[in-house]
Motif scaffolding. Structure first.
Motif, PDB file in Angstrom:
ATOM      1  N   TYR A  40      46.576  57.188  39.857  1.00 60.63           N
ATOM      2  CA  TYR A  40      45.603  56.117  40.057  1.00 60.63           C
ATOM      3  C   TYR A  40      44.239  56.637  39.628  1.00 60.63           C
ATOM      4  N   PHE A  41      43.661  56.018  38.597  1.00 56.98           N
ATOM      5  CA  PHE A  41      42.353  56.405  38.090  1.00 56.98           C
ATOM      6  C   PHE A  41      41.302  55.432  38.605  1.00 56.98           C
ATOM      7  N   GLU A  42      40.286  55.988  39.257  1.00 57.77           N
ATOM      8  CA  GLU A  42      39.231  55.180  39.843  1.00 57.77           C
ATOM      9  C   GLU A  42      37.879  55.609  39.288  1.00 57.77           C
ATOM     10  N   GLY A  43      36.987  54.654  39.125  1.00 56.31           N
ATOM     11  CA  GLY A  43      35.632  54.953  38.677  1.00 56.31           C
ATOM     12  C   GLY A  43      35.612  55.643  37.329  1.00 56.31           C
ATOM     13  N   GLN A  80      41.098  47.443  39.025  1.00 54.06           N
ATOM     14  CA  GLN A  80      40.912  46.330  38.103  1.00 54.06           C
ATOM     15  C   GLN A  80      39.453  45.941  37.900  1.00 54.06           C
ATOM     16  N   GLY A  81      38.586  46.265  38.804  1.00 61.04           N
ATOM     17  CA  GLY A  81      37.175  45.936  38.659  1.00 61.04           C
ATOM     18  C   GLY A  81      36.366  47.007  37.956  1.00 61.04           C
ATOM     19  N   ASN A  82      37.018  48.003  37.410  1.00 58.12           N
ATOM     20  CA  ASN A  82      36.324  49.123  36.789  1.00 58.12           C
ATOM     21  C   ASN A  82      35.570  48.647  35.549  1.00 58.12           C
ATOM     22  N   SER A  98      44.124  45.827  42.413  1.00 62.11           N
ATOM     23  CA  SER A  98      42.998  45.627  43.332  1.00 62.11           C
ATOM     24  C   SER A  98      42.979  46.777  44.332  1.00 62.11           C
ATOM     25  N   SER A  99      41.878  46.896  45.047  1.00 65.72           N
ATOM     26  CA  SER A  99      41.793  47.962  46.051  1.00 65.72           C
ATOM     27  C   SER A  99      42.810  47.735  47.167  1.00 65.72           C
ATOM     28  N   ASP A 100      43.084  46.472  47.506  1.00 76.16           N
ATOM     29  CA  ASP A 100      44.103  46.185  48.525  1.00 76.16           C
ATOM     30  C   ASP A 100      45.486  46.627  48.055  1.00 76.16           C
ATOM     31  N   GLU A 101      45.794  46.358  46.783  1.00 79.42           N
ATOM     32  CA  GLU A 101      47.108  46.740  46.254  1.00 79.42           C
ATOM     33  C   GLU A 101      47.287  48.251  46.249  1.00 79.42           C
TER      34      GLU A 101
END
Length: 115
Positions: A40-43, A80-82, A98-101
């Protein structure tokens, strides 16, 4: 039953080699086929998915090992909002979530590692 591992990568690959090391670890563990490994890649970490990621810190590891994750049955997720998604050309397929998912997915994983 196959156990699962979610590797959460949030470090900036322009400044740290931690994202590259996370990808190398994911590919190595996934190759055993005893643990299903997901990334999971974030930011800013999403830059690791770009076709020119080899120019980043330890970037050759992205080109070498990222394709192994889906080849071993794992999934690659991106928040997804990245905002950086529009500025990269992905070299591997990924699923926007999404963050919830991703929270639900992490709760179901046997193990979570953070980089």
């Amino acid at each position: 039953m196959v156990r699962s591992l979610l590797i959460h990568v949030a470090s900036d690959p322009r400044q740290s080699s931690r994202p590259a090391e996370a990808v190398r670890i994911a590919a190595g563990i996934g190759a055993w086929r005893k643990v299903q490994v997901h990334l999971y890649f974030e930011g800013p970490a999403v830059r690791a998915l770009d076709e020119f990621a080899d120019e980043l810190a330890e970037g050759e590891l992205f080109a070498q090992y990222l394709p192994a994750v889906p080849n071993h049955g794992g999934k690659i997720f991106v928040d997804q909002g990245n905002l950086l998604l529009s500025s990269i050309q992905p070299s591997v397929p990924f699923e926007p979530v999404s963050s919830d998912e991703i929270q639900r997915f992490a709760a179901q994983a046997d193990h979570v590692m953070r980089f």
